[in-house]
Design an enzyme around this catalytic site. Structure first.
Site, PDB file in Angstrom:
ATOM      1  N   THR B 146      48.937  42.369  45.592  1.00 38.02           N
ATOM      2  CA  THR B 146      48.087  41.241  45.157  1.00 38.02           C
ATOM      3  C   THR B 146      47.359  40.707  46.397  1.00 38.02           C
ATOM      4  OG1 THR B 146      49.974  39.710  45.303  1.00 38.02           O
ATOM      5  CG2 THR B 146      49.450  40.613  43.134  1.00 38.02           C
ATOM      6  N   LYS B 172      55.947  44.872  47.091  1.00 36.88           N
ATOM      7  CA  LYS B 172      54.772  44.019  47.275  1.00 36.88           C
ATOM      8  C   LYS B 172      55.259  42.595  47.527  1.00 36.88           C
ATOM      9  CE  LYS B 172      53.006  41.262  45.263  1.00 36.88           C
ATOM     10  NZ  LYS B 172      52.757  39.922  44.640  1.00 36.88           N
ATOM     11  N   THR B 183      55.269  36.245  44.259  1.00 44.00           N
ATOM     12  CA  THR B 183      56.159  37.246  43.661  1.00 44.00           C
ATOM     13  C   THR B 183      56.489  38.371  44.622  1.00 44.00           C
ATOM     14  OG1 THR B 183      55.564  36.809  41.392  1.00 44.00           O
ATOM     15  CG2 THR B 183      56.261  39.041  41.903  1.00 44.00           C
ATOM     16  N   GLU B 269      51.025  35.667  54.171  1.00 44.49           N
ATOM     17  CA  GLU B 269      49.645  35.217  53.955  1.00 44.49           C
ATOM     18  C   GLU B 269      49.140  34.506  55.196  1.00 44.49           C
ATOM     19  OE1 GLU B 269      50.124  33.120  50.307  1.00 44.49           O
ATOM     20  OE2 GLU B 269      49.822  34.919  49.087  1.00 44.49           O
ATOM     21  N   ASN B 392      45.584  30.394  49.950  1.00 43.06           N
ATOM     22  CA  ASN B 392      46.247  29.734  48.825  1.00 43.06           C
ATOM     23  C   ASN B 392      45.431  28.629  48.186  1.00 43.06           C
ATOM     24  OD1 ASN B 392      48.870  31.020  48.377  1.00 43.06           O
ATOM     25  ND2 ASN B 392      49.070  30.625  50.567  1.00 43.06           N
TER      26      ASN B 392
END
Lengths: 397, 397
Positions: B146, B172, B183, B269, B392
C-alpha cells in the site's frame, strides 16, 4: 494593567536571568503576604526532577509562601548536585524574602540533563524580590514559557460568606497532542481561605478533569507540577468540602484549569486545531475515557485532522484497540452534528463532504457513541503537523 | 527469476484488478498443490475486518490451500454485506481452483469503510488462477503493497530427515514506527511438513519475537494477519516441537520474520533511520520490554532521531513513564558504543558529540542499561519525519 489581574495578598515578578538562550524572561517569583494553604499535584514519572523532589514534601506539609520558577533548564537528571542546586535556589529566595526555606517551592522547565547555573539565581533572585508587585502576573505567565506560542493565564471570581474572592492561574505547556514529556506547569493563587484537606481534594479533582484530559498518565514529564496557594486574605470563611461555598470554589477551579488545559492544546506544538473527542454510550466512564484517550492520541487520527480528512476508519480502529468494550456494529460517529458513521457503517460521500467542512474549522467536536451504556468522557487533542516535527527535531539546536 | 525463490508445491500470481487508484497490481493468489497445514496470528483489535472474520476460523481448523489477498480496500467496517463480499471473493477462488471454500483464506488491506467491488474479483480471480506459476512470489510481494516503498520478501533453507526444505515469506506494512492501524500482512509458505500444533506454536513465538517487537499490541489494525502454510511437499518427516528439526525450523522462522519486521521499520512511512532500542539490566524481561517499547514509541524520541539529536533526556523520561521499575541514578545510556549517560548523569559534550555522529548513521542501536537485574528486550523503531505527516495527512486524497 487591569485591576482584575490582582489577588489580595499576592505579588509577582519576572526577569530575564540568562537561562534562555534567547535572552527572554525566564525566571519568576510568586509571593504571598502570609504563608498560604498549599496543595500540589506532581509528575508520576519515575524519573523525577530535582525541583519536584524538593518541593513535593514542602507542599505536602500544607503551607507555602513563595514559588520560584525558571524556564530554560529543567534541572532534571542532575543527581544529588542538582538537588543541592534546587535547594540553594530556594534558599536564595527565602533569604531575600526573610521567610523559612520550607515555605518556598521551586519549579523548573527546559532542557534535561544540564546543571543549573546557580550564579544566575544569585543575581536574579534579589532583583525579583525588589520588583515584586501585585499587577505582574502576566509577566510570570510569559517568563515560564518554553515552546509556548502565547502566555496562558486565566482569572475567576467567587463569593463565600459575603466576601468576594479571586482565583488567578498561569500555566505553561505546548508539547501537547500526545504530550509525552513536554513539561506542564500551572500555578493557581487565591485569596479565599481553604481548609488544607479541601485544597488538596479540590485540586486533584480539577486536575483530573482538565490537564489529565489532555495528558496520558504514562506520558508525564520529569517536571510536571500544579500548585494551588490559598492565602485567605479576602477574609472569606474557611471553605471546606461538602459545602455550598466548596462547590462554588470547585466549579471555578474546574473551569479555570480546563480553560488553561484547552489553551495548552490550542498551543500544541505545531497545532492548527483544537478538537474535542467525546465518547458516550460506553459501558462505563472508565471505558469511555480509554476510548477517548486512544482516539485523541492516535498519530494517524491526528495527521488526518491536519489533513482535514474525515477518515473515520482511523477513529473506529483507535476505539477498537483502546481496550474499551465495543461492538463495531453499534458505533455512531459524528463530526460536529454531522453523522459520519451509523451502526458501524459510513453514511456515504455526501455526509462525509459535509463532515469535511466541519473539520476545516479550527475547533470542533468528534463524537463517538458506542451505544452500550451511559459511560461518557472527553479528551482534547490537536492535529499532528509538519511544525510538530520541526519544533521537536530542532528543539536543542 | 532466480531458482531460489520457489518452494515445492506452491504457485503464485498477481494482477492489477483495478482496486488501487494508481492502476498498479493489487490482487494476488498463493496456492498449494495440496491442502497445507495452516497457522495464523490475527489482529487483536475489537474492530475486526471482514476478511479476518472469514479467515480466522478457517485457519483455526488447521488446513488451508489458497490465500487470496488484495490491496486498495480493507473491507473493514463494512458490516454483514462486507462479510458476504469476503465470502463471495473466497468462493470465486475456490470455484476457479476446484477446491472447498473452507480451504481459501482471504486477506485485504487498504482504505476502511468502503464496500469491496466484487465485480473486480469476478474478472480478476480467473485471470489469477490462469497465471499461477512457481516463480511469481515477487509479484505477490509487489501486489500487496500500500504505502510501502519497496516489496518485502525473504527466503530461508533448512533440512529435516535428510530432506531440504524452503521457507518463503512476503510481507507488507509501512505505517510503522508507532504503527497504529497501518495494516501488517505476512504470508509464509514452506514445503516442510509440520504438525498442526507445532505450526501454531512456532508461528506465535516467531511473531512475538519479530512483528510484536515493532508493534504495540494496542495499536493493531483491523486487518492484521500473519499466515503460515506448510504443505510437506519437500517430503520431510513431520516436524514437531521439542525436536532438533523443530528447533531448526523455529530458528529459521524467527529469522525470516525478524528480517521482514526490520524491512517494515526501515520502510516506515517517511522513515530515514532504523534504530534498535535495546534495554538490559531490567528487573525482568517484561519490564525491559515495557521500557524498550516506551522509548521506541515516544514521538519526542522519534523526532529527536530525525533531528540526529542525542537528546537523552527524552530517552530517560520515556523509560521513567514506561511502568518499568527504574532507579534513575543507576541508568546508563549508549548510542552505539558511546556512553551518553552514566549513572543517570550526562557524560558531557565531548561524548555527546561522538554520539551524535553515531546517530547520523542510517542504522544504529540505542542501549539503556537499568542495572537492576538481568531482564533484556529490544524494539525496532524509526524516526518521525515530515514525510510521515505528509503521507498520513494526504493518504485518502
Amino acid at each position: 494593567m487591569s485591576n482584575e489581574l490582582k489577588v489580595t495578598g499576592f505579588r509577582f515578578a519576572a526577569t530575564a536571568a540568562g537561562l534562555k538562550k534567547s535572552g527572554k524572561p525566564d525566571m519568576a517569583l510568586i509571593v504571598s503576604a502570609v504563608p498560604a494553604v498549599a496543595a500540589g499535584v506532581f509528575t508520576t514519572n519515575k524519573v523525577v526532577a530535582a525541583p519536584v523532589l524538593l518541593s513535593q514534601p514542602r507542599i505536602a506539609a500544607g503551607r507555602c509562601q513563595a514559588i520560584l520558577v525558571n524556564a530554560g533548564n529543567a534541572n532534571a537528571c542532575t543527581g544529588a548536585p542538582g538537588l543541592a542546586d534546587a535547594r540553594q535556589c530556594g534558599d536564595l529566595a527565602a533569604i531575600a524574602l526573610g521567610i523559612a526555606p520550607e515555605l518556598v517551592a521551586v519549579s523548573s522547565t527546559g532542557v534535561i540533563g544540564h546543571r543549573l547555573d546557580v550564579s544566575k539565581f544569585v543575581t536574579a533572585v534579589p532583583r525579583l524580590v525588589a520588583a515584586l508587585d501585585d499587577d505582574q502576573i502576566e509577566a510570570v505567565a510569559a517568563a515560564i514559557m518554553t515552546t509556548d506560542a502565547f502566555p496562558k493565564m486565566v482569572a475567576a471570581y467567587g463569593c463565600a460568606g459575603g466576601r468576594d474572592y479571586t482565583l488567578l492561574a498561569v500555566a505553561k505547556g505546548a508539547g501537547m497532542i500526545h504530550p509525552n514529556m513536554a513539561t506542564m506547569l500551572a500555578f493557581v493563587v487565591t485569596d479565599a481561605d481553604l481548609s488544607p484537606e479541601f485544597a488538596d481534594q479540590v485540586l486533584r479533582r480539577a486536575v483530573d478533569r482538565s490537564f489529565n484530559r489532555i495528558t496520558v498518565d504514562r506520558d508525564t514529564s520529569t517536571n510536571d507540577m500544579v500548585l494551588l496557594l490559598a492565602n485567605g486574605q479576602a477574609q472569606t470563611p474557611c471553605i471546606v468540602g461538602d459545602s455550598e461555598a466548596g462547590e462554588e470554589f470547585g466549579r471555578l477551579l474546574d473551569e479555570i484549569l480546563l480553560d488553561l488545559a484547552k489553551m495548552i492544546v490550542r498551543d500544541g506544538e505545531g497545532a492548527t486545531k483544537l478538537v474535542r473527542i467525546l465518547v458516550r454510550g460506553a459501558l462505563s466512564d472508565a471505558d469511555a475515557r480509554l476510548a477517548a484517550m486512544s482516539v485523541a492520541t492516535s498519530s494517524l487520527v491526528k495527521t488526518a485532522l491536519f489533513g482535514e480528512d474525515a477518515n473515520w476508519g482511523r477513529i473506529i480502529a483507535a476505539v477498537g484497540y483502546s481496550g474499551a468494550e465495543v461492538n463495531p456494529d453499534l458505533v455512531d460517529i459524528f463530526a460536529g452534528d454531522v453523522m459520519l458513521v451509523q451502526s458501524g457503517l459510513g453514511t456515504g460521500p455526501e455526509l462525509e463532504a459535509v463532515a469535511t467542512d466541519v473539520m476545516r474549522q479550527p475547533e470542533f467536536t468528534l463524537t463517538v457513541d458506542l451505544h452500550l451504556g451511559s459511560g461518557t468522557s472527553d479528551y482534547y487533542t490537536s492535529d499532528l503537523t509538519y511544525d510538530y516535527i520541526k519544533i521537536n527535531a530542532d528543539y536543542r539546536s
